[in-house]
Design a protein around this motif. Structure first.
Motif, PDB file in Angstrom:
ATOM      1  N   ALA A  78       0.925  -1.075  -0.153  1.00  0.00           N
ATOM      2  CA  ALA A  78       0.006  -0.152   0.042  1.00  0.00           C
ATOM      3  C   ALA A  78       0.979   1.198  -0.083  1.00  0.00           C
ATOM      4  N   VAL A  79       2.115   0.943   0.092  1.00  0.00           N
ATOM      5  CA  VAL A  79       2.992   2.434   0.317  1.00  0.00           C
ATOM      6  C   VAL A  79       2.869   2.828  -1.092  1.00  0.00           C
ATOM      7  N   ARG A  80       2.458   2.241  -2.258  1.00  0.00           N
ATOM      8  CA  ARG A  80       2.780   2.841  -3.530  1.00  0.00           C
ATOM      9  C   ARG A  80       1.574   3.690  -3.683  1.00  0.00           C
ATOM     10  N   GLY A  81       0.390   3.109  -3.285  1.00  0.00           N
ATOM     11  CA  GLY A  81      -1.010   3.620  -3.601  1.00  0.00           C
ATOM     12  C   GLY A  81      -1.580   4.509  -2.441  1.00  0.00           C
ATOM     13  N   GLY A  82      -1.649   5.858  -2.893  1.00  0.00           N
ATOM     14  CA  GLY A  82      -2.332   6.808  -2.048  1.00  0.00           C
ATOM     15  C   GLY A  82      -1.912   7.012  -0.669  1.00  0.00           C
ATOM     16  N   ASN A  83      -2.968   7.063   0.249  1.00  0.00           N
ATOM     17  CA  ASN A  83      -2.643   7.405   1.566  1.00  0.00           C
ATOM     18  C   ASN A  83      -2.290   5.901   2.427  1.00  0.00           C
ATOM     19  N   PRO A  84      -1.452   6.229   3.574  1.00  0.00           N
ATOM     20  CA  PRO A  84      -1.170   4.890   4.446  1.00  0.00           C
ATOM     21  C   PRO A  84      -2.505   4.047   4.874  1.00  0.00           C
ATOM     22  N   THR A  85      -2.079   2.880   4.933  1.00  0.00           N
ATOM     23  CA  THR A  85      -2.970   1.985   5.732  1.00  0.00           C
ATOM     24  C   THR A  85      -3.466   2.386   7.023  1.00  0.00           C
ATOM     25  N   ARG A  86      -4.453   1.820   7.445  1.00  0.00           N
ATOM     26  CA  ARG A  86      -4.831   1.989   8.951  1.00  0.00           C
ATOM     27  C   ARG A  86      -3.720   1.211   9.560  1.00  0.00           C
ATOM     28  N   LYS A  87      -3.429   0.177   9.223  1.00  0.00           N
ATOM     29  CA  LYS A  87      -2.121  -0.396  10.094  1.00  0.00           C
ATOM     30  C   LYS A  87      -0.940   0.371  10.086  1.00  0.00           C
ATOM     31  N   GLN A  88      -0.566   0.863   8.899  1.00  0.00           N
ATOM     32  CA  GLN A  88       0.468   1.666   8.873  1.00  0.00           C
ATOM     33  C   GLN A  88       0.639   2.823   9.789  1.00  0.00           C
ATOM     34  N   GLU A  89      -0.819   3.490   9.793  1.00  0.00           N
ATOM     35  CA  GLU A  89      -0.855   4.678  10.726  1.00  0.00           C
ATOM     36  C   GLU A  89      -0.512   4.086  12.319  1.00  0.00           C
ATOM     37  N   LYS A  90      -1.177   3.143  12.571  1.00  0.00           N
ATOM     38  CA  LYS A  90      -0.918   2.803  13.896  1.00  0.00           C
ATOM     39  C   LYS A  90       0.354   2.413  14.176  1.00  0.00           C
ATOM     40  N   GLU A  91       1.162   1.667  13.047  1.00  0.00           N
ATOM     41  CA  GLU A  91       2.743   1.567  13.261  1.00  0.00           C
ATOM     42  C   GLU A  91       3.436   2.886  13.448  1.00  0.00           C
ATOM     43  N   ALA A  92       3.064   3.801  12.725  1.00  0.00           N
ATOM     44  CA  ALA A  92       3.897   5.049  12.749  1.00  0.00           C
ATOM     45  C   ALA A  92       3.284   5.673  14.283  1.00  0.00           C
ATOM     46  N   ALA A  93       2.094   5.439  14.734  1.00  0.00           N
ATOM     47  CA  ALA A  93       1.764   6.027  16.149  1.00  0.00           C
ATOM     48  C   ALA A  93       2.584   5.257  17.030  1.00  0.00           C
ATOM     49  N   ILE A  94       2.895   3.973  17.083  1.00  0.00           N
ATOM     50  CA  ILE A  94       3.541   3.134  18.034  1.00  0.00           C
ATOM     51  C   ILE A  94       4.821   3.687  17.892  1.00  0.00           C
ATOM     52  N   ALA A  95       5.450   3.670  16.851  1.00  0.00           N
ATOM     53  CA  ALA A  95       6.924   4.325  16.627  1.00  0.00           C
ATOM     54  C   ALA A  95       6.929   5.584  17.203  1.00  0.00           C
ATOM     55  N   SER A  96       6.392   6.352  16.930  1.00  0.00           N
ATOM     56  CA  SER A  96       6.533   7.937  17.517  1.00  0.00           C
ATOM     57  C   SER A  96       6.464   7.740  18.988  1.00  0.00           C
ATOM     58  N   ALA A  97       5.587   7.014  19.642  1.00  0.00           N
ATOM     59  CA  ALA A  97       5.547   7.021  21.121  1.00  0.00           C
ATOM     60  C   ALA A  97       6.828   6.372  21.610  1.00  0.00           C
ATOM     61  N   SER A  98       7.101   5.229  20.816  1.00  0.00           N
ATOM     62  CA  SER A  98       8.337   4.573  21.385  1.00  0.00           C
ATOM     63  C   SER A  98       9.613   5.374  21.366  1.00  0.00           C
ATOM     64  N   CYS A  99       9.535   6.342  20.376  1.00  0.00           N
ATOM     65  CA  CYS A  99      11.100   7.152  20.118  1.00  0.00           C
ATOM     66  C   CYS A  99      11.508   7.797  21.547  1.00  0.00           C
ATOM     67  N   GLY A 100      10.379   8.419  22.516  1.00  0.00           N
ATOM     68  CA  GLY A 100      10.833   8.877  23.679  1.00  0.00           C
ATOM     69  C   GLY A 100      11.318   7.780  24.566  1.00  0.00           C
ATOM     70  N   VAL A 101      10.789   6.513  24.642  1.00  0.00           N
ATOM     71  CA  VAL A 101      11.420   5.678  25.511  1.00  0.00           C
ATOM     72  C   VAL A 101      12.806   5.243  25.063  1.00  0.00           C
ATOM     73  N   PHE A 102      12.839   4.975  23.776  1.00  0.00           N
ATOM     74  CA  PHE A 102      14.413   4.596  23.115  1.00  0.00           C
ATOM     75  C   PHE A 102      15.436   5.551  23.407  1.00  0.00           C
ATOM     76  N   GLY A 103      14.827   6.927  23.080  1.00  0.00           N
ATOM     77  CA  GLY A 103      15.581   7.900  23.589  1.00  0.00           C
ATOM     78  C   GLY A 103      16.237   8.234  24.617  1.00  0.00           C
ATOM     79  N   ARG A 104      15.204   7.927  25.565  1.00  0.00           N
ATOM     80  CA  ARG A 104      15.454   8.341  26.987  1.00  0.00           C
ATOM     81  C   ARG A 104      16.188   7.079  27.715  1.00  0.00           C
ATOM     82  N   GLU A 105      15.938   6.017  27.400  1.00  0.00           N
ATOM     83  CA  GLU A 105      16.724   4.693  27.986  1.00  0.00           C
ATOM     84  C   GLU A 105      17.798   4.147  27.265  1.00  0.00           C
ATOM     85  N   GLY A 106      17.847   4.188  26.062  1.00  0.00           N
ATOM     86  CA  GLY A 106      18.528   3.423  25.133  1.00  0.00           C
ATOM     87  C   GLY A 106      17.744   2.086  24.669  1.00  0.00           C
ATOM     88  N   TYR A 107      18.639   1.279  23.901  1.00  0.00           N
ATOM     89  CA  TYR A 107      17.948   0.186  23.349  1.00  0.00           C
ATOM     90  C   TYR A 107      17.796  -0.895  24.876  1.00  0.00           C
TER      91      TYR A 107
END
Lengths: 242, 242
Positions: free
Chosen positions: A25-54
Motif C-alpha cells: 500500500a505504500v505505492r497507492g495513495g494514503n497509508p493503511t490503517r495498520k501503517q498509521e498505527k505502526e507510525a503512532a507506536i513508533a512515534s511513542a516509542s521514540c521517547g522511551v528509546f531516546g531516554r533509556e537506550g535500546y
DNA sequence: TCAAAAGTGCAACGACCGTTGTACTTCAGG
DNA sequence: CCTGAAGTACAACGGTCGTTGCACTTTTGA
C-alpha cells in the motif's frame, strides 16, 4: 554477543516477512490503517528509546507509552524489540530530516539568493532554526546519540538505512544551498561546497552541542545567541566573498 | 528508574566509605599497591564499558577482562558496578586529557610561538595529532560517547567530575595556547580566545568525527588529510592575522 | 616457616526481561 | 444481532544479571 538483533529470543523468532504488507500500500495513495498505527507506536516509542537506550528500554515501557498491550505490540512488530527499534529510527529520522531540509531550503533557497547585506542575518536565523530543532525534537536527538554510542551493536543495515534517510539528504540539501550562494557570488566555496556546508554546521552547532549536552541542558538564550553569532561570523570570515 | 547508581541491589549496598583509604596515601609519594591494582582494573574495564555501554557490560565480562574473579572486583569496589564505572571514567579521562594537553602545548607552546610561515603546517600537525588520539584511545572515546548518550542516567556528580577532569582542562589549555598565538601576532582571536579554540576543534574534528563515526571507521589517510587541511585552511581564513 | 592477607570458585538469591500461548473482551460493519 | 477481527489480561518459560556468603587456596612479608 549482545547485538541489537539478538536479545532474549526463546524460539529463534524469524525476523523475515517484515515489510510485506507495507510495500503493498505504500505505492497507492494514503497509508493503511495498520501503517498509521505502526507510525503512532513508533512515534511513542521514540521517547522511551531516546531516554533509556535500546538495552534499558523495556517492552512494557514501550507498550505503555504507546497505550497498547505488549501482546499487540508483538502483533504489529513480530520481530520484537529489534524490529520496533528499526521502525522508530527510520520514522523519526524522516520526520526530523524533513524539518531540517525545510529550514535549509527556505532560508538558503538557491533560486532566490539573499542580498549580500542580508547574508549574515539569514545565516544567523538558519543556525538558530537548526539549533532550535534540537530542543523541538529532544527524543530524536537522544536516540541519535544512542545510535552513535551503540554503533557496534546496531545492525549495519539499520545504520546504513538511517544514514540514507537522515543525515545524508540533509548534507546534500545543504551543499546544494551552498552552491546556490556561491553561484550568486555571495560566498566563495573554495572548491568544495560539501566541505563548506560541513564547516557551517560545525561552527554553528559544535559549540552549542558541547555546552548544552546535545540540547539537554537549556542554555540561556543570550548565550546561545552569542555562540551562534560568533560561529556565523567566523564562517563568513572564512567563506564570504569579498 | 534506571539510573546508573540503582541497578540490581539486593541489600541496598551502602556506597559510602569509597575514598577513605585512597585519601590517606594519595598525598604521600607514589601510589599504594591497592591503588595500582584499582587503576589496572579500571584500565581493563574501560574497554568493556566502551564496547558494551554501562547497561550491557556485565560484571563477569569486566572481571574477566581484568583477569580477576568477580568476588575480588567487589573487594576492590564495594560499591559494585556503579563505583567501578566512576573509577573508569575518571581514570581514562585523566589519561587522555594528559595526552591531549601534551599535544596542544608542545605544538602551540605560547612561550615559543611558531613563525608565521610555519603556522599552517603546525596547526595541521596538531589537528592530525588530536585526531590520531581518537584511534589511539578508542575505548576512551567509545566510553565518552556512552556518557553523552546516557547523560540522564549518569549521576550528576560523576558527570561533573568527568567534565572537570577531562574536557575542561583541555579547553583551558587550548584557549591559553590561542592567547599565546594572538599575543605573538599570528592570529586575531576577535576578542574571544575560548571561542577561537572551540572553532578550531570544531573545524578540525567535526568532519572527521562525522565521517569516521568517532574514529571507529578507519577513514583512509588521504581523506583524513584532505579534511584536516580544509578545516585548518578555513580556520586560518577566519582567524589568521593578515 | 608460618600466619595473615589477598584472591578464587561455587552456589545461591532475588529481580528483571523478552517472548509466547491462551482465554477473554471489545468493537466495527454487514 | 451476529460475526470476525482487533485488542487485552494473565501466566508462564527460559534466560541473564548484580550481588553476597562461604569454604578453600594462593600469595606475601616478617
Amino acid at each position: 554477543m549482545g547485538s541489537i538483533g539478538e536479545g532474549r529470543t526463546p524460539k529463534a523468532t524469524s525476523a523475515k516477512a517484515a515489510s510485506a504488507k507495507a510495500a503493498s500500500a505504500v505505492r497507492g495513495g494514503n497509508p493503511t490503517r495498520k501503517q498509521e498505527k505502526e507510525a503512532a507506536i513508533a512515534s511513542a516509542s521514540c521517547g522511551v528509546f531516546g531516554r533509556e537506550g535500546y538495552a534499558r528500554a523495556s517492552i512494557d515501557a514501550l507498550a505503555a507509552e504507546a497505550d497498547i498491550s505488549t501482546r499487540t505490540l508483538y502483533n504489529y512488530f513480530p520481530g520484537g524489540k529489534a524490529q520496533l527499534f528499526q521502525a522508530v529510527v527510520t520514522w523519526t529520522s524522516a520526520e526530523v530530516r524533513d524539518a531540517q531540509i525545510a529550514r535549509i531550503s527556505s532560508l538558503l533557497d538557491p533560486a532566490r539568493p539573499p542580498r549580500p547585506e542580508d547574508l549574515e542575518r539569514d545565516l544567523v536565523a538558519l543556525a538558530h532554526a537548526l539549533v532550535r530543532l534540537m530542543t523541538d525534537y529532544p527524543d530524536h536527538f537522544a536516540l541519535v546519540r544512542h545510535i552513535h554510542a551503540e554503533a557496534d551493536h546496531v545492525p549495519p543495515e539499520v545504520l546504513q538505512a538511517w544514514k540514507e534517510a537522515g543525515p545524508g539528504p540533509v548534507i546534500r540539501a545543504f551543499a546544494k544551498a551552498m552552491t546556490g550562494l556561491a553561484d550568486a557570488g555571495l560566498i566563495d566555496v573554495h572548491g568544495d561546497a560539501a566541505m563548506a556546508s560541513t564547516h557551517f554546521m560545525a561552527l554553528a552547532s559544535h559549540a552549542i552541542v558541547q555546552s548544552t549536552h546535545y540540547g539537554v541542558v537549556p542554555l540561556p538564550e543570550a548565550e546561545t545567541d552569542h555562540v551562534i553569532k560568533g560561529g556565523v561570523a567566523a564562517f563568513l570570515r572564512a567563506y564570504q566573498r569579498r
